[in-house]
Write a protein that holds these residues in place. Structure first.
Motif, PDB file in Angstrom:
ATOM      1  N   LYS A  29     -11.068  53.925  94.712  1.00  0.00           N
ATOM      2  CA  LYS A  29     -11.580  55.277  95.153  1.00  0.00           C
ATOM      3  C   LYS A  29     -13.266  55.019  95.683  1.00  0.00           C
ATOM      4  N   ALA A  30     -13.531  54.426  94.820  1.00  0.00           N
ATOM      5  CA  ALA A  30     -15.680  54.670  94.327  1.00  0.00           C
ATOM      6  C   ALA A  30     -15.803  53.630  95.356  1.00  0.00           C
ATOM      7  N   ALA A  31     -14.485  52.768  96.131  1.00  0.00           N
ATOM      8  CA  ALA A  31     -15.504  51.431  97.495  1.00  0.00           C
ATOM      9  C   ALA A  31     -15.182  52.480  98.378  1.00  0.00           C
ATOM     10  N   GLU A  32     -16.013  51.723  99.955  1.00  0.00           N
ATOM     11  CA  GLU A  32     -15.983  52.136 101.059  1.00  0.00           C
ATOM     12  C   GLU A  32     -14.494  51.603 102.174  1.00  0.00           C
ATOM     13  N   LYS A  33     -14.279  52.247 103.036  1.00  0.00           N
ATOM     14  CA  LYS A  33     -12.980  51.535 103.479  1.00  0.00           C
ATOM     15  C   LYS A  33     -13.886  50.506 103.872  1.00  0.00           C
ATOM     16  N   GLY A  34     -12.606  49.149 104.239  1.00  0.00           N
ATOM     17  CA  GLY A  34     -12.865  47.959 104.294  1.00  0.00           C
ATOM     18  C   GLY A  34     -13.864  47.100 103.057  1.00  0.00           C
ATOM     19  N   GLN A  35     -14.000  47.577 102.211  1.00  0.00           N
ATOM     20  CA  GLN A  35     -14.552  46.944 100.547  1.00  0.00           C
ATOM     21  C   GLN A  35     -13.061  46.297 100.225  1.00  0.00           C
ATOM     22  N   VAL A  36     -13.444  45.199  99.305  1.00  0.00           N
ATOM     23  CA  VAL A  36     -12.573  44.274  98.615  1.00  0.00           C
ATOM     24  C   VAL A  36     -12.513  44.471  97.311  1.00  0.00           C
ATOM     25  N   VAL A  37     -11.369  45.171  96.377  1.00  0.00           N
ATOM     26  CA  VAL A  37     -11.434  45.332  95.345  1.00  0.00           C
ATOM     27  C   VAL A  37     -10.469  44.275  94.739  1.00  0.00           C
ATOM     28  N   ALA A  38     -10.527  43.285  94.096  1.00  0.00           N
ATOM     29  CA  ALA A  38      -9.768  42.132  92.789  1.00  0.00           C
ATOM     30  C   ALA A  38      -9.830  42.430  92.070  1.00  0.00           C
ATOM     31  N   VAL A  39      -8.772  42.812  90.896  1.00  0.00           N
ATOM     32  CA  VAL A  39      -8.237  43.371  89.329  1.00  0.00           C
ATOM     33  C   VAL A  39      -7.681  42.055  88.668  1.00  0.00           C
ATOM     34  N   LEU A  40      -8.101  41.248  87.731  1.00  0.00           N
ATOM     35  CA  LEU A  40      -6.936  39.868  86.809  1.00  0.00           C
ATOM     36  C   LEU A  40      -6.285  41.446  85.768  1.00  0.00           C
ATOM     37  N   SER A  41      -5.290  40.986  85.677  1.00  0.00           N
ATOM     38  CA  SER A  41      -3.942  41.850  84.776  1.00  0.00           C
ATOM     39  C   SER A  41      -3.509  40.397  83.806  1.00  0.00           C
ATOM     40  N   THR A  42      -3.422  41.009  82.948  1.00  0.00           N
ATOM     41  CA  THR A  42      -2.044  40.084  81.935  1.00  0.00           C
ATOM     42  C   THR A  42      -1.039  41.001  81.852  1.00  0.00           C
ATOM     43  N   ASP A  43      -1.013  42.356  82.651  1.00  0.00           N
ATOM     44  CA  ASP A  43       0.343  43.280  82.453  1.00  0.00           C
ATOM     45  C   ASP A  43       1.051  42.699  83.180  1.00  0.00           C
ATOM     46  N   GLN A  44       2.846  42.669  82.393  1.00  0.00           N
ATOM     47  CA  GLN A  44       3.527  42.100  83.154  1.00  0.00           C
ATOM     48  C   GLN A  44       4.149  42.821  84.336  1.00  0.00           C
ATOM     49  N   GLY A  45       3.851  43.919  84.740  1.00  0.00           N
ATOM     50  CA  GLY A  45       4.279  45.456  85.411  1.00  0.00           C
ATOM     51  C   GLY A  45       3.638  45.735  86.221  1.00  0.00           C
ATOM     52  N   SER A  46       2.525  44.690  86.459  1.00  0.00           N
ATOM     53  CA  SER A  46       1.649  44.775  87.520  1.00  0.00           C
ATOM     54  C   SER A  46       1.777  44.079  88.399  1.00  0.00           C
ATOM     55  N   GLY A  68      -3.986  31.130  85.476  1.00  0.00           N
ATOM     56  CA  GLY A  68      -3.204  31.456  83.639  1.00  0.00           C
ATOM     57  C   GLY A  68      -2.507  32.434  83.216  1.00  0.00           C
ATOM     58  N   GLU A  69      -2.650  33.334  82.098  1.00  0.00           N
ATOM     59  CA  GLU A  69      -1.182  34.640  81.984  1.00  0.00           C
ATOM     60  C   GLU A  69      -1.929  35.112  82.472  1.00  0.00           C
ATOM     61  N   ALA A  70      -2.693  35.095  83.563  1.00  0.00           N
ATOM     62  CA  ALA A  70      -2.763  36.433  84.389  1.00  0.00           C
ATOM     63  C   ALA A  70      -3.142  36.247  85.593  1.00  0.00           C
ATOM     64  N   THR A  71      -2.675  37.696  86.722  1.00  0.00           N
ATOM     65  CA  THR A  71      -2.502  38.055  87.721  1.00  0.00           C
ATOM     66  C   THR A  71      -3.900  37.925  88.890  1.00  0.00           C
ATOM     67  N   ARG A  72      -3.969  37.332  89.701  1.00  0.00           N
ATOM     68  CA  ARG A  72      -5.425  38.615  90.338  1.00  0.00           C
ATOM     69  C   ARG A  72      -4.671  38.784  91.657  1.00  0.00           C
ATOM     70  N   PHE A  73      -5.215  40.291  91.794  1.00  0.00           N
ATOM     71  CA  PHE A  73      -4.811  41.262  93.125  1.00  0.00           C
ATOM     72  C   PHE A  73      -5.649  41.215  93.818  1.00  0.00           C
ATOM     73  N   VAL A  74      -6.142  40.904  94.949  1.00  0.00           N
ATOM     74  CA  VAL A  74      -7.547  41.067  96.040  1.00  0.00           C
ATOM     75  C   VAL A  74      -6.795  42.558  96.954  1.00  0.00           C
ATOM     76  N   VAL A  75      -6.713  43.582  96.379  1.00  0.00           N
ATOM     77  CA  VAL A  75      -6.887  44.264  97.825  1.00  0.00           C
ATOM     78  C   VAL A  75      -8.465  44.787  98.519  1.00  0.00           C
ATOM     79  N   GLU A  76      -7.736  45.031  99.884  1.00  0.00           N
ATOM     80  CA  GLU A  76      -8.917  45.737 100.627  1.00  0.00           C
ATOM     81  C   GLU A  76      -8.230  47.505 100.896  1.00  0.00           C
ATOM     82  N   LYS A  77      -9.783  47.939 100.984  1.00  0.00           N
ATOM     83  CA  LYS A  77      -9.605  49.406 101.089  1.00  0.00           C
ATOM     84  C   LYS A  77      -9.428  50.102 102.500  1.00  0.00           C
ATOM     85  N   ALA A  78      -8.244  50.353 102.966  1.00  0.00           N
ATOM     86  CA  ALA A  78      -8.117  49.937 104.071  1.00  0.00           C
ATOM     87  C   ALA A  78      -7.728  51.737 104.790  1.00  0.00           C
TER      88      ALA A  78
END
Lengths: 79, 160
Positions: A29-46, A68-78
């Motif tokens: 929400k805070a990012a601008e269109k085209g910017q990329v955000v990565a989130v690292l999560s250990t929650d299995q549901g993610s 490792g235990e975590a998954t990293r999701f890389v998302v572009e604001k489209a």
């Protein structure tokens, strides 16, 4: 090689469902269109929730990396 | 310039259309135990994230849990009796911060999406409560018919 620049990295490890998704939503929400955000999560549901939400919200999942235990999701604001 | 205005109008139209066709999730929150309040808040978040309109109807013990400040009193939070054996585990997870307080989860759901929290008028009368006695996430008092009218075309309906 990755052909994108990560604008913001979020460490949501240890945060329970729906924490990591909420942090991703807020960051996009805070990012601008085209910017990329990565989130690292250990929650299995993610693993299901984040790709599902990204598609529904009309953004772009650039990568899903196991770290490792975590998954990293890389998302572009489209939009 | 003219083109920009046309585009803007189009965008507004799509947003209004989206609003009109947005699917609904209705939650009747009857329980006031922390495990069920947590589950309801997380489900509401899921609905909000998936662009649904989420309407929560607070009644009986669910409504009492929304009295101002009640959610902060950790020692007064109870686990549903049928799951009492898991209470120590849940309390420990809550104290360690693994599980976010349910009120905060619900506030976040409201931030990201279209979430309405209504207080049941009958319960309010029963316990002598006014809207100002409740947390500010509660937006209005509603009767059962009003809620049913809003909930009748829900894609998902839950009684918790």
């Amino acid at each position: 090689m990755a052909d994108y620049v990560v604008h913001r990295e979020i460490d949501a490890r240890g945060s329970a469902c729906p924490g990591p998704l909420m942090e991703l939503i807020r960051a996009l929400k805070a990012a601008e269109k085209g910017q990329v955000v990565a989130v690292l999560s250990t929650d299995q549901g993610s693993k299901v929730d984040i790709p599902e939400w990204v598609e529904k919200a009309g953004h772009k999942l650039l990568a899903t990396e196991e770290d490792g235990e975590a998954t990293r999701f890389v998302v572009e604001k489209a939009r | 310039m003219a083109e920009a205005i046309v585009n803007e109008t189009k965008e507004q139209e799509t947003s209004t259309q989206r609003e009109a066709t947005r699917q609904k999730m209705s939650i009747i929150l009857y329980s006031g135990t922390v495990d069920k309040l947590t589950a309801a808040s997380i489900l509401a978040t899921g609905g909000a994230a998936m662009d649904m309109q989420v309407n929560i109807f607070l009644t009986f013990w669910g409504l009492l849990a929304f009295r101002k400040g009640a959610w902060k009193e950790l020692e007064r939070q109870k686990i549903s009796a049928e799951f009492a054996e898991y209470a120590p585990m849940m309390m420990e997870a809550m104290q360690q911060g693994k599980v976010k307080p349910w009120m905060e989860v619900l506030r976040e759901a409201k931030e990201i999406g279209d979430v309405n929290v209504y207080a049941c008028g009958m319960t309010m009368d029963l316990f002598g409560l006014k809207l100002e006695d409740l947390e500010d996430v509660v937006t209005a008092v509603q009767g059962v018919t009003g809620f049913v009218a809003e909930a009748k075309d829900s894609a998902i309906t839950l009684f918790i």
